[in-house]
Motif scaffolding. Sequence first.
Motif, PDB file in Angstrom:
ATOM      1  N   VAL A   1       8.269 -42.371 -30.635  1.00 22.57           N
ATOM      2  CA  VAL A   1       7.795 -42.884 -29.356  1.00 22.57           C
ATOM      3  C   VAL A   1       6.471 -42.335 -29.036  1.00 22.57           C
ATOM      4  N   THR A   2       5.616 -43.381 -28.753  1.00 20.48           N
ATOM      5  CA  THR A   2       4.088 -43.316 -28.640  1.00 20.48           C
ATOM      6  C   THR A   2       3.906 -43.506 -27.290  1.00 20.48           C
ATOM      7  N   VAL A   3       3.388 -42.569 -26.532  1.00 21.69           N
ATOM      8  CA  VAL A   3       3.324 -42.548 -24.836  1.00 21.69           C
ATOM      9  C   VAL A   3       1.763 -42.921 -24.669  1.00 21.69           C
ATOM     10  N   VAL A   4       1.360 -44.005 -24.193  1.00 19.43           N
ATOM     11  CA  VAL A   4       0.053 -44.337 -23.822  1.00 19.43           C
ATOM     12  C   VAL A   4      -0.178 -44.631 -22.455  1.00 19.43           C
ATOM     13  N   GLU A   5      -1.434 -44.513 -22.067  1.00 19.40           N
ATOM     14  CA  GLU A   5      -1.884 -44.778 -20.619  1.00 19.40           C
ATOM     15  C   GLU A   5      -1.900 -46.324 -20.229  1.00 19.40           C
ATOM     16  N   ALA A   6      -1.075 -46.699 -19.203  1.00 23.59           N
ATOM     17  CA  ALA A   6      -1.398 -48.135 -18.845  1.00 23.59           C
ATOM     18  C   ALA A   6      -2.675 -48.717 -18.891  1.00 23.59           C
ATOM     19  N   ARG A   7      -3.561 -47.804 -18.393  1.00 27.96           N
ATOM     20  CA  ARG A   7      -4.792 -48.481 -17.772  1.00 27.96           C
ATOM     21  C   ARG A   7      -5.683 -48.540 -18.893  1.00 27.96           C
ATOM     22  N   THR A   8      -5.815 -47.605 -19.904  1.00 24.51           N
ATOM     23  CA  THR A   8      -6.510 -47.528 -21.044  1.00 24.51           C
ATOM     24  C   THR A   8      -6.024 -47.914 -22.376  1.00 24.51           C
ATOM     25  N   GLY A   9      -4.664 -47.559 -22.577  1.00 23.69           N
ATOM     26  CA  GLY A   9      -4.112 -47.695 -23.975  1.00 23.69           C
ATOM     27  C   GLY A   9      -4.381 -46.347 -24.692  1.00 23.69           C
ATOM     28  N   ASP A  10      -4.996 -45.328 -24.155  1.00 25.17           N
ATOM     29  CA  ASP A  10      -5.119 -44.098 -24.952  1.00 25.17           C
ATOM     30  C   ASP A  10      -3.608 -43.298 -25.079  1.00 25.17           C
ATOM     31  N   VAL A  11      -3.671 -42.674 -26.348  1.00 24.10           N
ATOM     32  CA  VAL A  11      -2.272 -42.043 -26.672  1.00 24.10           C
ATOM     33  C   VAL A  11      -2.458 -40.796 -25.938  1.00 24.10           C
ATOM     34  N   VAL A  12      -1.224 -40.468 -25.015  1.00 24.29           N
ATOM     35  CA  VAL A  12      -0.826 -39.242 -24.387  1.00 24.29           C
ATOM     36  C   VAL A  12      -0.293 -38.106 -25.228  1.00 24.29           C
ATOM     37  N   ARG A  13       0.832 -38.795 -25.753  1.00 26.46           N
ATOM     38  CA  ARG A  13       2.028 -37.917 -26.667  1.00 26.46           C
ATOM     39  C   ARG A  13       2.541 -38.722 -27.536  1.00 26.46           C
ATOM     40  N   ARG A  14       3.038 -38.035 -28.530  1.00 21.33           N
ATOM     41  CA  ARG A  14       4.038 -38.876 -29.411  1.00 21.33           C
ATOM     42  C   ARG A  14       5.268 -37.987 -29.657  1.00 21.33           C
TER      43      ARG A  14
ATOM     44  N   PRO B   1       5.275 -52.046 -10.279  1.00 24.12           N
ATOM     45  CA  PRO B   1       4.414 -52.073 -11.447  1.00 24.12           C
ATOM     46  C   PRO B   1       3.163 -51.579 -11.553  1.00 24.12           C
ATOM     47  N   ASP B   2       2.418 -51.628 -10.156  1.00 22.20           N
ATOM     48  CA  ASP B   2       1.171 -51.195  -9.842  1.00 22.20           C
ATOM     49  C   ASP B   2       1.035 -49.772  -9.578  1.00 22.20           C
ATOM     50  N   THR B   3       2.400 -48.899  -9.910  1.00 22.78           N
ATOM     51  CA  THR B   3       2.259 -47.404  -9.749  1.00 22.78           C
ATOM     52  C   THR B   3       2.416 -46.897 -11.155  1.00 22.78           C
ATOM     53  N   VAL B   4       2.819 -47.599 -12.029  1.00 21.02           N
ATOM     54  CA  VAL B   4       3.148 -47.220 -13.366  1.00 21.02           C
ATOM     55  C   VAL B   4       1.693 -46.558 -14.142  1.00 21.02           C
ATOM     56  N   GLN B   5       1.861 -45.481 -14.640  1.00 21.66           N
ATOM     57  CA  GLN B   5       0.674 -44.743 -15.373  1.00 21.66           C
ATOM     58  C   GLN B   5       0.972 -44.603 -16.754  1.00 21.66           C
ATOM     59  N   LEU B   6       2.074 -44.667 -17.279  1.00 20.41           N
ATOM     60  CA  LEU B   6       2.549 -44.490 -18.524  1.00 20.41           C
ATOM     61  C   LEU B   6       3.339 -45.416 -19.438  1.00 20.41           C
ATOM     62  N   VAL B   7       3.142 -45.811 -20.592  1.00 20.71           N
ATOM     63  CA  VAL B   7       3.984 -46.698 -21.355  1.00 20.71           C
ATOM     64  C   VAL B   7       4.487 -46.155 -22.544  1.00 20.71           C
ATOM     65  N   ALA B   8       5.738 -45.902 -22.797  1.00 21.13           N
ATOM     66  CA  ALA B   8       6.357 -45.521 -23.846  1.00 21.13           C
ATOM     67  C   ALA B   8       6.892 -46.510 -25.001  1.00 21.13           C
TER      68      ALA B   8
ATOM     69  N   PHE C   1       4.230 -54.767 -19.212  1.00 20.12           N
ATOM     70  CA  PHE C   1       3.591 -53.635 -20.082  1.00 20.12           C
ATOM     71  C   PHE C   1       4.011 -53.785 -21.428  1.00 20.12           C
ATOM     72  N   ALA C   2       4.987 -54.558 -22.070  1.00 20.46           N
ATOM     73  CA  ALA C   2       5.183 -54.886 -23.383  1.00 20.46           C
ATOM     74  C   ALA C   2       3.984 -55.300 -24.256  1.00 20.46           C
ATOM     75  N   ARG C   3       3.171 -55.769 -23.569  1.00 17.20           N
ATOM     76  CA  ARG C   3       2.105 -56.312 -24.337  1.00 17.20           C
ATOM     77  C   ARG C   3       1.194 -55.030 -24.974  1.00 17.20           C
ATOM     78  N   ILE C   4       1.037 -53.887 -24.326  1.00 17.89           N
ATOM     79  CA  ILE C   4       0.775 -52.853 -24.756  1.00 17.89           C
ATOM     80  C   ILE C   4       0.982 -52.493 -26.010  1.00 17.89           C
ATOM     81  N   CYS C   5       2.278 -52.527 -26.403  1.00 18.34           N
ATOM     82  CA  CYS C   5       2.986 -52.014 -27.489  1.00 18.34           C
ATOM     83  C   CYS C   5       3.108 -53.094 -28.678  1.00 18.34           C
ATOM     84  N   GLU C   6       2.413 -54.084 -28.502  1.00 19.50           N
ATOM     85  CA  GLU C   6       2.510 -55.145 -29.507  1.00 19.50           C
ATOM     86  C   GLU C   6       1.451 -54.697 -30.735  1.00 19.50           C
ATOM     87  N   ASP C   7       1.735 -55.115 -31.862  1.00 19.36           N
ATOM     88  CA  ASP C   7       1.097 -54.995 -33.055  1.00 19.36           C
ATOM     89  C   ASP C   7       0.574 -53.378 -33.156  1.00 19.36           C
ATOM     90  N   ASP C   8       1.472 -52.556 -33.353  1.00 17.13           N
ATOM     91  CA  ASP C   8       1.086 -51.337 -33.310  1.00 17.13           C
ATOM     92  C   ASP C   8       0.509 -50.501 -32.240  1.00 17.13           C
TER      93      ASP C   8
END
Length: 229
Positions: A172-185, A127-134, A70-77
Amino acid sequence: MSWLIIGGVLAAAAVVVRRVLRYGTAGLWRFALRLVGTTAVLGLVSWGLMLLPPVNDIVLGDKPRNLWDFARICEDDRTGDPFPRAAAYEPGAGPHPWVAIENGNSAYASKGTETEDPVWPDDEPAPDTVQLVACREPAGSVPGTEVSCAYSVNGLGVGGQSVEFSQGVYTVTVVEARTGDVVRRGTVRGETGCAESIVAGEKGPHRTDPSWEAYADLLAGIHTAPSGS
């Protein structure tokens, strides 16, 4: 996988029709048997290839297989690619399994039901149950929290160095693991005092990292916060 089977059947039917139109029905059954055998072999090969993770990901979309993926989601802002086959995030009371990324790796994770940092890997979410990435980004330090910390190479106080630490502050920006959409900051703070260890020769400024509890508190309130806030 079903679309491969349907596609194979339709392709075989098209070949049979074209053969009948060109040569008539003479020898049709022998030709059909050969065609069925060939189609079956190709089907088995396709099925076997689909069992290979790289091929599976190319055809169906990426699936996370390790928490550090999931680290790749957080790359490059946070412009890195999400995982199309990650667990879907459904707003509400949860639980919402999450993983926190620090310095390009998974630092903490939770199934969304724990009250303390999981001790064993089996206690972490699959890993396949993770919904959110901080995704964490440094945002300075708390003024007046500077403290001098002594470290040694062998832990016995021999050949050590003194390093000044301060309590870190992070956005901390929390995003959806599936879409990358921002859920909360939100903002979290590092622990107080000295870090347990440092990387020899690492240049400062040195700031403490957040604890598991800091992330858990931030994510616990997600279902009460407006999306993207």
